[in-house]
Design a protein around this motif. Sequence first.
Motif, PDB file in Angstrom:
ATOM      1  N   LEU A   1       0.794  -1.200  -0.131  1.00  0.00           N
ATOM      2  CA  LEU A   1       0.145   0.026  -0.170  1.00  0.00           C
ATOM      3  C   LEU A   1       0.804   1.179   0.083  1.00  0.00           C
ATOM      4  CD1 LEU A   1      -2.814  -0.948   2.496  1.00  0.00           C
ATOM      5  CD2 LEU A   1      -3.084  -0.979  -0.076  1.00  0.00           C
ATOM      6  N   LEU A   2       2.170   1.281   0.607  1.00  0.00           N
ATOM      7  CA  LEU A   2       2.965   2.208   0.535  1.00  0.00           C
ATOM      8  C   LEU A   2       3.384   2.799  -0.833  1.00  0.00           C
ATOM      9  CD1 LEU A   2       5.116   1.879   3.791  1.00  0.00           C
ATOM     10  CD2 LEU A   2       3.692   3.725   3.462  1.00  0.00           C
ATOM     11  N   GLY A   3       3.358   1.865  -1.819  1.00  0.00           N
ATOM     12  CA  GLY A   3       3.697   1.987  -2.924  1.00  0.00           C
ATOM     13  C   GLY A   3       2.813   2.336  -3.756  1.00  0.00           C
ATOM     14  N   GLU A   4       1.444   2.199  -3.212  1.00  0.00           N
ATOM     15  CA  GLU A   4       0.235   2.615  -4.128  1.00  0.00           C
ATOM     16  C   GLU A   4      -0.470   4.032  -3.695  1.00  0.00           C
ATOM     17  OE1 GLU A   4      -2.585  -0.506  -4.376  1.00  0.00           O
ATOM     18  OE2 GLU A   4      -1.157  -1.950  -4.473  1.00  0.00           O
ATOM     19  N   PHE A   5      -0.145   4.183  -2.561  1.00  0.00           N
ATOM     20  CA  PHE A   5      -0.866   5.515  -1.976  1.00  0.00           C
ATOM     21  C   PHE A   5       0.228   6.634  -1.415  1.00  0.00           C
ATOM     22  CE2 PHE A   5      -4.028   2.229  -1.889  1.00  0.00           C
ATOM     23  CZ  PHE A   5      -5.306   2.801  -2.113  1.00  0.00           C
ATOM     24  N   ALA A   6      -0.065   7.948  -1.706  1.00  0.00           N
ATOM     25  CA  ALA A   6       0.773   8.913  -1.212  1.00  0.00           C
ATOM     26  C   ALA A   6       0.529   9.308   0.204  1.00  0.00           C
ATOM     27  CB  ALA A   6       0.421  10.224  -1.998  1.00  0.00           C
ATOM     28  N   VAL A   7       1.159   8.237   0.954  1.00  0.00           N
ATOM     29  CA  VAL A   7       0.911   8.527   2.525  1.00  0.00           C
ATOM     30  C   VAL A   7       2.236   8.086   3.376  1.00  0.00           C
ATOM     31  CG1 VAL A   7      -0.058   6.016   2.595  1.00  0.00           C
ATOM     32  CG2 VAL A   7      -0.757   7.747   4.415  1.00  0.00           C
ATOM     33  N   SER A   8       2.432   8.659   4.185  1.00  0.00           N
ATOM     34  CA  SER A   8       3.517   8.233   5.187  1.00  0.00           C
ATOM     35  C   SER A   8       3.161   7.010   5.788  1.00  0.00           C
ATOM     36  CB  SER A   8       3.831   9.404   6.236  1.00  0.00           C
ATOM     37  OG  SER A   8       2.924   9.347   7.273  1.00  0.00           O
ATOM     38  N   ARG A   9       4.413   6.344   6.062  1.00  0.00           N
ATOM     39  CA  ARG A   9       4.447   4.985   6.818  1.00  0.00           C
ATOM     40  C   ARG A   9       3.688   5.136   8.031  1.00  0.00           C
ATOM     41  NH1 ARG A   9       7.356   0.590   6.411  1.00  0.00           N
ATOM     42  NH2 ARG A   9       8.593   1.377   4.528  1.00  0.00           N
TER      43      ARG A   9
END
Length: 68
Positions: free
Chosen positions: A33-41
């Motif tokens: 999901l980190l690779g798919e969405f612009a969101v911090s860990r």
Amino acid sequence: MNGERYFSLKGVGKRFWEEISRNTSVEQAMEKLLGEFAVSREVLRNDITELYEQLAERELVVEVPDGK
């Protein structure tokens, strides 16, 4: 599943459900999901932890030991 309740998911929650439904670990799902969405860990971890706890409370997910 106890009762006839429905839990609606969209966005990141929907993708998380899709990933863990494939017997993917929570950690593996988060990495994807980190690779798919612009969101911090940190934000993703907090959101996924909250969602997972809600699903577990409703007995919609269960933790399976590694290797099972």
